[in-house]
Scaffold this active site. Structure first.
Site, PDB file in Angstrom:
ATOM      1  CG  HIS A 118      -2.991  12.812  -6.769  1.00  0.00           C
ATOM      2  ND1 HIS A 118      -4.504  12.905  -6.023  1.00  0.00           N
ATOM      3  CD2 HIS A 118      -3.099  11.614  -6.577  1.00  0.00           C
ATOM      4  CE1 HIS A 118      -4.512  12.297  -6.349  1.00  0.00           C
ATOM      5  NE2 HIS A 118      -4.670  11.740  -6.745  1.00  0.00           N
ATOM      6  CG  HIS A 175      -4.841   3.661 -12.454  1.00  0.00           C
ATOM      7  ND1 HIS A 175      -5.645   4.629 -13.039  1.00  0.00           N
ATOM      8  CD2 HIS A 175      -4.489   4.521 -11.733  1.00  0.00           C
ATOM      9  CE1 HIS A 175      -5.629   5.463 -13.100  1.00  0.00           C
ATOM     10  NE2 HIS A 175      -4.729   5.455 -11.600  1.00  0.00           N
ATOM     11  CD  GLU A 194      -2.731   5.329  -1.043  1.00  0.00           C
ATOM     12  OE1 GLU A 194      -2.522   6.062  -1.524  1.00  0.00           O
ATOM     13  OE2 GLU A 194      -3.428   4.739  -2.027  1.00  0.00           O
ATOM     14  CB  ILE A 203       2.993  -7.970 -10.751  1.00  0.00           C
ATOM     15  CG1 ILE A 203       2.955  -8.923  -9.596  1.00  0.00           C
ATOM     16  CG2 ILE A 203       3.890  -8.677 -12.052  1.00  0.00           C
ATOM     17  CD1 ILE A 203       3.014 -10.673  -9.905  1.00  0.00           C
ATOM     18  CD  GLU A 207      -2.525   1.040   2.170  1.00  0.00           C
ATOM     19  OE1 GLU A 207      -4.191   1.790   2.148  1.00  0.00           O
ATOM     20  OE2 GLU A 207      -2.265   0.714   3.525  1.00  0.00           O
ATOM     21  CG  ASP A 258       5.860  22.770  -5.621  1.00  0.00           C
ATOM     22  OD1 ASP A 258       5.175  21.449  -5.342  1.00  0.00           O
ATOM     23  OD2 ASP A 258       5.130  23.781  -5.104  1.00  0.00           O
ATOM     24  CB  SER A 275       3.015  22.742  -2.976  1.00  0.00           C
ATOM     25  OG  SER A 275       2.171  22.281  -4.160  1.00  0.00           O
TER      26      SER A 275
END
Length: 374
Positions: A88, A211, A81, A234, A77, A104, A106
């Site tokens: 993101h 994904h 993430e 994988i 996980e 950057d 942020s």
């Protein structure tokens, strides 16, 4: 990532007309500079040598990441993430307007603002998990986010060895809201958002290779940890196969907005993935990866260096790609249909080339296990 380079509007327009050329030229400057150092430098740890001494500080960070963030090198996980976080943070950038800081950091530096954005729902957990590492190693959040993403991916068999450029300055302001695409956005809107950030449609589809090592916690909160393909540990092409299976689109209701039912029990797919796999502008690109892992690896690597440097001045960065560990070898189990399915379950969308013929795993259909929390 941590640091935004201030660009005049005219410069942004130039970048928009030739983003790939600008990136290649800037990378050439970085690599020519490194190539000029004919002798390798021994790091103070007495173990490693590097082309550029500035990269030496990264080895203890990598060791700490692998042991204490990724549970000793698991494609679980936190890896999923961390890879999501690279996107993101970076995509909040525009080549045309003075918004966002790109790659950057942020999203960590101003986490109280950016984790509240709707598109960043659920990302606060990995943000909080990474903060102690950043403080412990005195590295900018921008550099750490991209380093962790590249290192974590090496724990997933079949992944490419990503490049890593070092030297992002600290972010000085938060990104603006509504710059991260969401699962229920239309294909037209998604393509437009990526184009605005200087990312081509080909690069967009290549980036969605991520994904294959991903799961959803917040798309449908009733089924956390639900993977997007049957092999979430994988890095393989199954995401490009299984999203092409016949599925049912949910209505856009609370709790499952952006979700598409998969014919595989225990698997979820995003409405945006399903739409991109079937839209005439992107269907053939999507299909081209279905049975071509080397192409998927190569194009994902190329798209990731573009993503990971959005908003950065590459001439001020050091190429430390050599510190990224060699990824685990690809699985010997190649592209396939899940057990119990046939090629009749594939929904053909590319109108110029038939979907590659695949065989199914033996045995009856089985359920895909959720990705466990760490």
């Amino acid at each position: 990532m941590v640091g935004r380079v201030s660009l005049h509007c005219s410069h942004r327009h130039n970048m928009a007309f030739a983003p790939l050329l600008a990136l290649l030229l800037a990378l050439a400057v970085v690599r020519q500079s490194d190539a000029a150092l004919t002798k390798r430098v021994a790091c103070a740890d007495g173990i490693h040598t590097v082309t550029n001494e500035a990269c030496c500080v990264l080895f203890p960070i990598i060791d700490d990441i692998q042991e204490n963030l990724f549970d000793g090198g698991v494609c679980g996980e936190e890896v999923h993430e961390s890879l999501r976080l690279t996107f993101h943070d970076a995509i909040a950038w525009s080549d045309f307007t003075d918004v966002g800081g790109g790659a950057d950091g942020s999203i960590i530096t101003f986490s109280e603002i950016e984790t509240a954005f709707h598109a960043n729902d659920g990302i606060d957990e990995i943000v909080e998990a990474q903060k102690p590492f950043i403080a412990r190693h005195n590295i900018t959040a921008g550099d750490f986010i991209q380093l962790a993403g590249a290192v974590g991916l090496t724990n997933c068999p079949g992944a490419p060895q990503l490049e890593f450029l070092f030297g992002r300055p600290a972010a000085t302001e938060p990104a603006q809201d509504k710059l991260v695409p969401e699962p229920f956005d239309s294909v037209t809107d998604i393509i437009a958002r990526f184009t605005d950030a200087g990312v081509t449609t080909n690069q967009l589809i290549a980036l969605l290779s991520s994904h294959t090592v991903a799961a959803a916690d917040k798309v449908d909160v009733t089924i956390p940890g639900t993977p997007f393909d049957s092999t979430p540990g994988i890095f393989d092409t199954q995401i490009f196969i299984e999203v092409q299976l016949q599925g049912t689109l949910f209505p856009g209701t609370a709790g499952n907005q952006g979700e598409v039912m998969s014919p595989l029990a225990g698997e979820i797919r995003l409405q945006s993935d399903a739409s991109l796999a079937r839209d005439s502008r992107t269907a053939c690109l999507w299909q081209s990866f279905a049975n071509d892992l080397p192409r998927m690896q190569s194009e994902f690597k190329s798209a990731m260096i573009k993503l990971s440097t959005l908003g950065q001045d590459l001439t001020q960065m050091v190429d430390c790609s050599e510190v990224i560990p060699q990824p685990l070898a690809a699985s010997v189990h190649g592209a396939h249909l899940p057990a119990g399915l046939t090629m009749a379950d594939i929904q053909q969308a590319c109108d110029t080339t038939p979907f590659p013929s695949l065989t199914a795993d033996p045995g009856p259909a089985t359920s895909v296990a959720p990705v466990p929390p760490s």
